[in-house]
Every structure is written in C-alpha cells, then in structure tokens.
Write a protein that holds these residues in place. Sequence first.
Motif, PDB file in Angstrom:
ATOM      1  N   ASN A  50       0.841  -1.200   0.000  1.00  0.00           N
ATOM      2  CA  ASN A  50       0.000   0.000   0.000  1.00  0.00           C
ATOM      3  C   ASN A  50       0.878   1.253   0.000  1.00  0.00           C
ATOM      4  N   ILE A  51       0.619   2.154  -0.935  1.00  0.00           N
ATOM      5  CA  ILE A  51       1.224   3.483  -0.909  1.00  0.00           C
ATOM      6  C   ILE A  51       0.096   4.502  -0.955  1.00  0.00           C
ATOM      7  N   GLY A  52       0.273   5.597  -0.251  1.00  0.00           N
ATOM      8  CA  GLY A  52      -0.767   6.607  -0.176  1.00  0.00           C
ATOM      9  C   GLY A  52      -0.431   7.845  -0.978  1.00  0.00           C
ATOM     10  N   GLN A  87       2.773  -5.910  -6.424  1.00  0.00           N
ATOM     11  CA  GLN A  87       1.938  -4.852  -6.962  1.00  0.00           C
ATOM     12  C   GLN A  87       1.823  -3.689  -5.967  1.00  0.00           C
ATOM     13  N   LEU A  88       1.811  -2.481  -6.521  1.00  0.00           N
ATOM     14  CA  LEU A  88       1.560  -1.298  -5.706  1.00  0.00           C
ATOM     15  C   LEU A  88       0.068  -1.001  -5.704  1.00  0.00           C
ATOM     16  N   LYS A  89      -0.482  -0.770  -4.531  1.00  0.00           N
ATOM     17  CA  LYS A  89      -1.884  -0.389  -4.415  1.00  0.00           C
ATOM     18  C   LYS A  89      -1.945   1.058  -3.973  1.00  0.00           C
ATOM     19  N   LEU A  90      -2.545   1.896  -4.815  1.00  0.00           N
ATOM     20  CA  LEU A  90      -2.582   3.332  -4.558  1.00  0.00           C
ATOM     21  C   LEU A  90      -3.844   3.703  -3.792  1.00  0.00           C
ATOM     22  N   LEU A  91      -3.673   4.389  -2.679  1.00  0.00           N
ATOM     23  CA  LEU A  91      -4.778   4.897  -1.875  1.00  0.00           C
ATOM     24  C   LEU A  91      -4.713   6.423  -1.900  1.00  0.00           C
ATOM     25  N   ILE A  92      -5.705   7.071  -2.515  1.00  0.00           N
ATOM     26  CA  ILE A  92      -5.695   8.528  -2.699  1.00  0.00           C
ATOM     27  C   ILE A  92      -6.631   9.174  -1.693  1.00  0.00           C
ATOM     28  N   SER A  93      -6.138  10.251  -1.057  1.00  0.00           N
ATOM     29  CA  SER A  93      -6.957  11.039  -0.132  1.00  0.00           C
ATOM     30  C   SER A  93      -6.942  12.492  -0.578  1.00  0.00           C
TER      31      SER A  93
END
Length: 813
Positions: A50-52, A87-93
């Motif tokens: 997870n990357i934010g 895999q990179l999972k993108l979490l956008i805020s």
Amino acid sequence: MEEVLLISRFITRSLILLSLWFLCFPPGVVCDTGNVSASSNSSSKPKVINIGALFTLNSVLGEAANRAIQAAVDDVNSDPTILNGVQLKLLISDTNCSGFIGTMEALQLMESDVVVAIGPQSSGIAHVISHVVNELHVPLLSFGATDPTLSSMQYPYFLRTTPSDHFQMYAIADIVDYYGWREVIAIFVDDDYGRSGISVLGDALAKKRAKISYKAAFSPGDTESKINDLLVEVNLMESRVYVVHVNPDTGLNIFSVANALNMMGSGYVWIATDWLPSYLDSKDAVDSNTMNILQGVIALRHYTPDTDLKKSFMSKWNNLKYKGSAGHAGFNSYALYAYDSVWLAAHALDVFLNEGGNLSFSYDPKLHDTNGSMLHLASLRVFNGGEQLLQTLLRMNFTGVSGQIQFDPDKHLVHPAYDVLNIVGTGTRRIGYWSNYSHLSVVPPETLYTKPPNISTGSQHLYSVIWPGDTTSTPRGWVFPNNGQPLRIAVPNRVGYKEFASKDKSPQGVRGYCIDVFEAAISLLPYAVPRTYMLYGDGKRNPSYNELVSRVAQNVYDAAVGDITIVTNRTKIVDFTQPYMESGLVVVALVKEAKSNPWAFLKPFTAEMWFVTALFFLFVGAVVWILEHRINSEFRGPPRRQLITVCWFSFSTMFFSHRENTVSSLGRMVLIIWLFVVLIINSSYTASLTSILTVQQLTSGIQGIDSLISSTEPIGIQDGSFAFNYLVDELNIAQSRIVKLKNPEAYLRALKLGPKKGGVAAIVDELPYVELFLSNTNCLYRIVGPEFTKSGWGFLSLSFMVSGFPKGLPSCS
C-alpha cells in the motif's frame, strides 16, 4: 506406577511442544503488550504494498498530479523488472486545501498500513502531516510542497522530490541583480509557503546589496476588493519591481487588479515564481484577455531536460484518462515530479525488499484512545522498516522524466534549475536559464555541468526582454513615491570657511561652493528631485563630520551635502559619490625671508657637487695631456710647465677660452664630450644663481609632516576635521599636542604666537581649506613638505548611490 509414567510422558511432551513454540515465536512476541501483529512477521515478500497519496484533487497542481501518479503506478505494476511481481496499491486522499482535513485524511490513510505517502502539494498541509509521518516512520515524498523550512531536521521523514523555493528565490535575486535594481516589493500569500519563500528572498537579495522594501501580504481567501486596496498602497511606493509569490489557483487575481489600476504598463516590472507557468501550462488554451494582462511579465518554470524518457511520457499524456478529460489540459512541470515520486518509491522498495527489509508494523503504546474517543488512534501502527526505507530513498540515483533523481546531503535534488520566461504575445519565450551551478545563462544547464562553474558577473547572460508597455528598454525600477517625503539632506553648519557650505537667509536656507556643485548636478537630471536642506550643527563650532556620517547611516538624514571627506571608515557605513574635489592633508607653517649672503654665488651647487666638478676638470685635463703630449708640442716642456698647462687647459674650458690645440682624434673626441658637459653645468649654475638672487627666499623650521612627528611642539587642526583621528590613530601623535581651531582667524593667531607663546608650530588641514587660507596671508605662511594623504570630497547617503538618489540611478556619478 502407570499413572506416574503417564504424568511423566505428558510433562515431557508439553515441554517439547513449549520449546518448539518458543523457537518459532520469540518471547517478545508473546510476552510483549501485543504491539506486533502476527501477520506482519512473515519473511516472504508481500503480494501487494500500500502506498498513499495526499493532495487537493480539484486544483491546478492536483489535477496534473492525480493523472501522473495513477499513470506511474500502472507503469510500475506492468514493469516486470521492478518489484518482482509485487503490486503497488494506490490509496488517494483529498486534502481539499485544508490543514485540518489533510490531517484527518492522513490519519485515515495511515490506518491502511501504507509504507510510503506521496504529497501533499501544499506546504502548510505538509507541515502538519510531517508530524504524523514522523511518529509513524512513514516516508513522505512531496512533489509540490516547496517551502524551504520543510528541509529542516525537524522533519526527517519529509523528502522533497521537486526543487525547493530556496533555489527559486536565489534565481530571482540574480535576475534583480542582473538588471541593476536595488529594491523590490514582495507580494505574497500569507501562509507557510508564501512567508518562508519571501524570507529566503530577503536573504538572497541582501547578498546582492539589494533588499525587499515592502512586504505586501494577503490571505488566501481575500476578495478582489482587499487585493485592490493592497495594490493601491503598493503603487504609492518608490519601487516598481514586484515579485509575486502566490498560489496558482488564485494568483491571476493579482494581475487582473493590477491591470485595472494601470500597473501593467511601462515602467513596471513583474516577476512571478513558478506558480504562473504552472497555471498557463495546465490550460489547453489561455483566453486572450488573460494573456493581454500578463504581457511583459518575467516568470520562472522548473527546468527539465528534453530526454527521450520525457518525450515518451509527453506523448502518452494525451491518452491518459484518469478522472479527467483527455488532451493536453492539466499538464505542468509538477506532473513530472509526481510521476517520478512513484518511481522513486518503487525503486527504493525494490532495493529495500532485496536487502531483506521487512514490511512489518507495530503498535505504538503512546497512541491510545481515551475514554469515549472516536479517533481510533490505537489503530495507527508504526512502520518498523521506515528508517531503513528512508535511507534507501536518500541514496537512490536514477533518471526520471524530470531528470536526474538524486539527493544531496541536505536532502535537496541535485542540479536544481529553472527556465527564465518572458510572457509575450499569446505565449511565453525562454530568455535564459538559471541553475545553482552557473546561475544565469543562455546555455542549457546540462551543457554547463561539463565545465567548471562560473558565477562571475561577466558570465551572467539573458536574452532581451519585452517589458510591460511593449518596450525593450530595461525599466529604471523606481520612481519618486507619490506619498513620499522630500529627501532630507544634511548640510554642515560651519563656523569657518563658510565659502564651502553655510547657513543662508534665502528660501533654500544654505549656500556655498558645495551646494552649487550639488544643485548643478541636480539640474542635469531629467526629473524633479524634491529635497529639503537641513543644517547640522549649532553654529557655534564646526560639527563633527564623523557624527554627521553616523546620522546618515542611522537614517536620520537621507543624504548629506558639503565638504565631506571620503575616508575608509566612513565608506563602510554609507555610500559616497565620485569625488567632486580632490583633497589631502598638508602642513602649513610660518616662513621667514632669508637674509642676503656674500657667498650666495656658491649656493647653486652643494659642496659635494663643487668637489666632483673640480675633480672632473682635473681628470679631463690629465686625459687630454696623456693623449696629446707625445705628438703635440704645446703639451711638452719641463714638468712644471706641463702641470700648469694641464690645470690651465682644464679650467679654461669652463669659459671655452682654452688656447691649446688638440691634434689627436681621441683628444678631440674627449674635448667635444667635455665641452658639452661644461655647457650643461654652466646653464644649470646660471639658472640657479639667477633664481637665488632674484626670488625672495623663505625658510621655515618645519620641513613637513616627518619633522612634526619627530618634534614635541603643538599642532593645530580644524575643529570637526577627520585630521584629528588620522594624526592620533595613524601617525601616533599624542592628543595633548593637538589644538582644535575654529576658523581662519584662529589659524592666524595660533601661528603668530608660535609654540612658545601658547600657539602652534604648524597647522595640518585639507588642501582646499589651506589654499583659501593662504590666499589672504600675504605670503607669511606656506605649505611645507608634500601632501601626505590623498582623498576627495563627495556627497553621501545610506541607501542611495548618487548624491542622495536611489542606487542604480544612471546620472551624476
């Protein structure tokens, strides 16, 4: 017995199972307070990381960053050479341009166990979120927070992937210095981003002997009415060079209001930071009205080399459709840095995992929920590998779409550079580049990196600029302020030598030679200079000129006009014009007429000269006799006769009356040379004797400054003159020997009395005063010895270069 055996077997098996448990799970995991989750200790690589991302989605920078970050994640996940299938999972805020909302979004994001956070774009929000990531050990890669103070050690987990405003402000300072301006007005948004940037600009300008004359700050949400009031106030001031450091979403309001106030015309200079090109680049087509307003503005844009990687990314940009319309709209330089931020995280994670890094998290006992709290702080966990990942990020070195991604010891990107743009017509034209390697240049920075750095003044170059008002002439950069006061010009209120400067009953209030020179210089200027002369001194004694200079340095007066000597210690605190009169210290002493002497005919030559001349007469006679006596009968005879002949021949040549003929060629040659020497001797003697007998001879016991130093007699100086400090500090003359005199009449009395009757042996003063004094003394006094200092008189000011006018003024110097 069987029961005992069964119990023994049970205990043995239990001990074996317990030993196996401790081998598999260390005691700290079991006996600790439960801070480490069992699932986080797997040694195998995870399938998903997870990357934010935290930024304002609905903004100029956010729209471009959103598309670039999502594109970068897709590119990383589709590249088999990196992360080995992880895999990179993108979490956008969405921070929504709010520090409070940004903090809440950051806390919620951290609940998802992200290992890297990208963003934010706002420096103010970055300050707040940096405290969160510091506590949870999560590196924060910001592509848009350019506040220089974020690079401090207070934020160890903050890493900027775009150039800091520190370099941008030094670029602006170099531009200001290049065009010779000395004062600017800073217009900026009053937040962390604006204040910190302008603070660095002030430091950068100070190194160039320039300054920010006024800081015009406004709040991010101010209306056009408040901006109008601010610019009206700014327009009344002296400087016409404006540096605009605001946000791209609201920055154009400054220029639209300025245009309505007629502040975008000839004579004005507008310099915008990178926010303006970011706004213009993000628009597919800027309306003509906006471009008309911006004509002549200078702006800075991040410089990114035109590499094949960048060209490939730009060609794909038009096809990106992540929460936005297709097309070029939305792109700016920050999109490149956002894209590279994802790749920086991917490269670092790849190295981190290959080096055995473990993506584990632990609970922080300091984070716990109080009774009734709904914040769920206890759900936040610390990234155990955060420090290792941070160090891995800092040593990364690869080429991205924005150029070389590598950090220096201060955590800045290496080789920060900017395009220097001039907005003309319907777009922008590049007039040069700035880099921290060689500063201003018309050559791309990567070309200069192969050469030795050169930041000398002669190496700084930019192409021509079309300024506001459609002119190519560099604006002066200042005007006399509409609300300004006249220049306060101090004039020494002298007691003696009033011919140079003194009080007067005229409307001007002062008169004298120095005033006339200054007024003549003023009359040459093509504009009016409002000024007020203010007398300095009580009129009872000459004022201290050192104190007058100090008053100007303290801004009590704007300038000073008068007989002010340019000396080293004064030039350290004020600026002088070029000297308008030469000056220097000389010695004046009483002289007496020399009495006539019957032996005056011997005075043209010294005793040594007489002796040498006589010796040469005899020597030449002997040489001629040696060359002639064997072949010339006139040089023969008894020894007595030959001796008389030699003496007679030698001295008779003085009057060219020798009667002996020379026969030999060598003898004649010697005689010709000797007769020429005799002619010179005769002429010199005659001239000197004539002068002695016809010109009045004056003598003095003082021969110059050296004889004064070696004596113990009192020395007179003019009251208020710098001569006092010079004689005491430089020549080590005792203060008790120095007598201060007010005016020429005091000079006469002191010299007539002499040192034995309470007067002085000599007077030390500046040449202009001495010449005026000697013109009325009937040759009773004269200058003895040479002038022993070289200086001059000039006009001075603290913040002005020429006669009390702003620095950079092309006149009167």
